[in-house]
Enzyme design. Structure first.
Site, PDB file in Angstrom:
ATOM      1  N   PRO A   2       0.842  -1.209   0.000  1.00  0.00           N
ATOM      2  CA  PRO A   2       0.000   0.000   0.000  1.00  0.00           C
ATOM      3  C   PRO A   2       0.875   1.256   0.000  1.00  0.00           C
ATOM      4  CG  PRO A   2      -0.592  -1.490   1.808  1.00  0.00           C
ATOM      5  CD  PRO A   2       0.686  -1.985   1.216  1.00  0.00           C
ATOM      6  N   GLU A   3       0.585   2.171  -0.903  1.00  0.00           N
ATOM      7  CA  GLU A   3       1.308   3.440  -0.911  1.00  0.00           C
ATOM      8  C   GLU A   3       0.457   4.475  -0.170  1.00  0.00           C
ATOM      9  OE1 GLU A   3       4.163   4.542  -3.076  1.00  0.00           O
ATOM     10  OE2 GLU A   3       4.435   2.823  -4.395  1.00  0.00           O
TER      11      GLU A   3
END
Ligand code: ZN
Length: 298
Positions: A2-3
């Site tokens: 996840p960014e």
């Protein structure tokens, strides 16, 4: 992984259920994720009110009414999902951002009662690189996870003058400087590639060249700052890019990845009108950089 836009999407999804909610009970099903849970983790959370749910870089930060903060990081494969607590509880499917619903990877279940009703907030993480801790709010900025974090890439926190101060004299390639968490916090590989393309800057340009000899941001840096804010804001608006790991509420993959201009598009046409060149890939510090050699100048 996840960014930052995904983490912000998670925060916005959890906020209506968590903020202002009382934590009734916590099921902690393992002693550790990537790191050990703090001592008496469940007992210290039970009965507490969540006064706000914020974010710093890729950390979710839940302020509690006893002055402590519940911090969590999703690692490589962590996700939260919300389930109704039964009759009269929250409708299911209000927010659902799960990679895996396999119960054997449900490691923590928070039973909450708040303005949106009763619900279970479930942390699932097949690879267990995520982690949680309880930190004193007054000591948060000095905590090892937070004390060296740079400026946020979102909203008004990021401006060209601030960045100029952080890039002055740096001979490192622009790509490396933008991935350095001490300069900008939480800006990952995808969004660095996209922002450099939008600003027309070569990934191997020495970062310090974006700053004038008197320490002022050059026009390049003004444009880059705007490009970073735009790509992050667009990704958040799109609900975060799903790539391989994240599935949207309706089970379809998120759509922002279709909007990438260069990321993961090696050999494809550069989308800038009139360019005619193709997207290239090179490896910098062990990570792929996608760029257009014609549009991005050194
Ligand atoms: Zn191009």
């Amino acid at each position: 992984m996840p960014e930052l836009p995904e983490v912000e999407t998670v925060r916005r999804g959890l906020q209506p259920v968590m903020e202002g909610a009382r934590i009734i009970r916590v099921e902690q099903r393992r002693a550790a994720l990537r790191f050990a849970f703090p001592a008496d983790f469940a007992a210290r959370l039970e009965g507490r009110l969540v006064t706000s749910l914020g974010r710093r870089a890729k950390y979710l930060i839940a302020d509690l009414d006893d002055g402590m903060v519940l911090t969590s990081h999703l690692g490589m494969s962590g996700s939260f999902r919300i389930e109704a607590a039964g009759e009269g509880g929250l409708a299911p499917g209000v927010f659902h951002h799960a990679r895996s619903k396999d119960g054997k990877h449900d490691h923590v279940v928070f039973h909450v009662d708040g303005p949106a009703g009763q619900a279970r907030v479930i942390y699932n993480d097949p690879r267990r690189f995520g982690y949680m801790d309880l930190i004193d709010r007054a000591a948060l900025d000095d905590h090892p996870w937070f004390r060296n974090l740079g400026v946020e890439p979102t909203g008004n926190s990021l401006d060209a003058s601030e960045l100029a101060g952080r890039l002055t004299g740096k001979a490192a390639p622009l790509k490396a400087a933008l991935l350095d968490q001490r300069i900008i916090a939480g800006l990952g590989n995808i969004y660095v590639c996209e922002a450099m393309w939008r600003a027309g800057l070569a990934p191997d340009k020495p970062a310090g060249r974006l700053v004038s000899p008197t320490g002022r941001p050059r026009k390049d840096l003004e444009e880059l700052t705007g490009a970073i804010r735009t790509v992050i804001d667009e990704a958040i608006a799109a609900g975060g890019s799903s790539l391989r790991d994240h599935i949207r509420t309706d089970g379809t993959m998120g759509y922002f990845q279709h909007g990438f201009s260069v990321y993961d598009r090696e050999g494809k046409a550069c989308p800038r009108p009139g360019c005619g060149d193709t997207v290239r890939r090179m490896v910098q510090s062990g990570r792929s950089t996608f760029y257009c050699p014609r549009c991005q100048k050194n």
